[in-house]
Design a protein around this motif. Structure first.
Motif, PDB file in Angstrom:
ATOM      1  N   GLY A  68       0.808  -1.213   0.000  1.00 56.05           N
ATOM      2  CA  GLY A  68       0.000   0.000   0.000  1.00 56.05           C
ATOM      3  C   GLY A  68       0.840   1.261   0.000  1.00 56.05           C
ATOM      4  N   LEU A  69       2.127   1.159   0.346  1.00 59.25           N
ATOM      5  CA  LEU A  69       2.995   2.326   0.361  1.00 59.25           C
ATOM      6  C   LEU A  69       3.581   2.524  -1.027  1.00 59.25           C
ATOM      7  N   THR A  70       3.065   3.503  -1.748  1.00 60.55           N
ATOM      8  CA  THR A  70       3.543   3.834  -3.077  1.00 60.55           C
ATOM      9  C   THR A  70       3.807   5.326  -3.132  1.00 60.55           C
ATOM     10  N   LEU A  71       4.496   5.763  -4.157  1.00 61.06           N
ATOM     11  CA  LEU A  71       4.749   7.193  -4.315  1.00 61.06           C
ATOM     12  C   LEU A  71       3.439   7.960  -4.465  1.00 61.06           C
ATOM     13  N   ASP A  72       2.459   7.364  -5.136  1.00 68.42           N
ATOM     14  CA  ASP A  72       1.165   8.026  -5.290  1.00 68.42           C
ATOM     15  C   ASP A  72       0.453   8.161  -3.948  1.00 68.42           C
ATOM     16  N   SER A  73       0.475   7.104  -3.132  1.00 67.86           N
ATOM     17  CA  SER A  73      -0.193   7.179  -1.831  1.00 67.86           C
ATOM     18  C   SER A  73       0.508   8.179  -0.921  1.00 67.86           C
ATOM     19  N   VAL A  74       1.826   8.263  -1.015  1.00 70.76           N
ATOM     20  CA  VAL A  74       2.587   9.225  -0.225  1.00 70.76           C
ATOM     21  C   VAL A  74       2.237  10.652  -0.625  1.00 70.76           C
ATOM     22  N   ARG A  75       2.190  10.908  -1.934  1.00 65.57           N
ATOM     23  CA  ARG A  75       1.849  12.256  -2.402  1.00 65.57           C
ATOM     24  C   ARG A  75       0.432  12.636  -1.978  1.00 65.57           C
ATOM     25  N   ASP A  76      -0.483  11.677  -2.018  1.00 67.23           N
ATOM     26  CA  ASP A  76      -1.863  11.946  -1.601  1.00 67.23           C
ATOM     27  C   ASP A  76      -1.914  12.320  -0.127  1.00 67.23           C
ATOM     28  N   LEU A 130       0.535  13.644   1.711  1.00 65.71           N
ATOM     29  CA  LEU A 130       1.159  14.939   1.915  1.00 65.71           C
ATOM     30  C   LEU A 130       0.259  16.082   1.455  1.00 65.71           C
ATOM     31  N   THR A 131      -0.497  15.849   0.387  1.00 59.32           N
ATOM     32  CA  THR A 131      -1.431  16.874  -0.097  1.00 59.32           C
ATOM     33  C   THR A 131      -2.543  17.111   0.907  1.00 59.32           C
ATOM     34  N   ARG A 132      -3.060  16.059   1.501  1.00 56.19           N
ATOM     35  CA  ARG A 132      -4.112  16.208   2.518  1.00 56.19           C
ATOM     36  C   ARG A 132      -3.582  16.902   3.766  1.00 56.19           C
ATOM     37  N   GLU A 133      -2.329  16.625   4.111  1.00 55.51           N
ATOM     38  CA  GLU A 133      -1.758  17.256   5.292  1.00 55.51           C
ATOM     39  C   GLU A 133      -1.610  18.761   5.119  1.00 55.51           C
TER      40      GLU A 133
END
Length: 290
Positions: A40-48, A50-53
């Motif tokens: 579940g840890l992908t670059l896309d999930s990480v960017r998502d 960080l954007t929500r934060e």
């Protein structure tokens, strides 16, 4: 910021109790579960994430800006003791949150980790081990604490004193936790980037070359995009909306008054959030092959 035993409850002013309860309720709204699979840890999930934060951080600044600086909140002499009101507030709140299991979540790092009580959750939720164990302990809470109180706070609060010290401390803690969660998420960013291209990072890790790792992790164009997006969010979320009797609310006229100056959000990310996140990433990767 030296660690020391939790302040006795006798030092904790009674008038903090209402804001204390409100803070505990609101802060747990931020807790999230990680993906149930390492995949579940992908670059896309990480960017998502960080954007929500970004939303959380901007809103926390807006909430803190409701109150003036309120200097007694940060003056230990106000309580005739060793700690300021805000430090007591943070210590006491963390103790309650630790009992409720907040710091079992690897996304959450306490500002005062010593002498925290054990979680009373039984059985505790088993968060998946996403981070590499030898690298997971990277911690810059002392730097975040110093930055927030010495550099950032006076930039977006007005001078003055309105007596709302408990609510001020509560708002400070929300800001601190939001900033800490976002910055320490650099560990997850580094792990996702490493998994995506280990061959790019392994030589620099083996050489313990911080400069090479920083170069690999840096994308100036992406950083500029993030800073401009945060500034735009501060403009949209923090507008002072006024209506006259003939205004239907549908006007698209420009708003010039903001609860927090959008340029402060821009520089917060440019001067502190992004550099500290990258520092966390580098320190994590230095231990990724331990």
């Amino acid at each position: 910021m030296a660690s020391s035993p939790t302040t006795p409850s006798s030092m904790f002013p009674r008038f903090l109790s209402f804001a204390y309860g409100v803070l505990i309720f609101s802060s747990f709204c931020h807790c999230r579960r990680l993906q149930d699979s390492l995949k579940g840890l992908t670059l896309d999930s990480v960017r998502d994430f960080l954007t929500r934060e970004e939303d959380t951080i901007v809103f926390s600044l807006i909430e803190r800006a409701k109150y003036p600086y309120n200097s007694p909140t940060y003056d230990p002499s106000y309580l005739h003791g060793k700690f300021s009101l805000v430090e007591i507030f943070v210590r006491e709140t963390q103790a309650v949150q630790a009992k409720a299991g907040r710091y079992q979540n690897p996304e959450e790092i306490p500002f005062f980790p010593n002498n925290l009580p054990l979680s009373t959750l039984a059985p505790p939720y088993k968060f998946p081990q996403v981070l590499y164990p030898a690298a997971a302990s990277v911690n810059v809470t002392k730097t975040i604490w110093t930055m927030y109180f010495n550099d950032l706070l006076s930039l977006f609060t007005t001078r003055g004193n309105d007596g709302n010290y408990a609510l001020t401390a509560a708002s400070d803690l929300v800001c601190l936790q939001a900033l800490s969660r976002r910055i320490h998420y650099g560990r997850f960013v580094a792990e996702a980037k490493y998994r995506d291209a280990p061959q790019d990072y392994n030589p620099a890790i083996r050489a313990q070359d911080k400069d090479a790792l920083m170069k690999l992790l840096t994308s100036e164009s992406q950083e500029e995009l993030v800073k401009r997006r945060v500034k735009k969010k501060a403009m949209v979320f923090g507008q002072d909306i006024t209506l006259d009797e003939n205004d239907t609310g549908d006007s698209n006229s420009n708003r010039t008054n903001y609860k927090v100056d959008p340029s402060i959000a821009y520089h917060l990310y440019g001067d502190w959030v992004i550099p500290l996140t990258k520092l966390v990433e580098v320190e994590y990767l230095l231990h990724r092959l331990d």
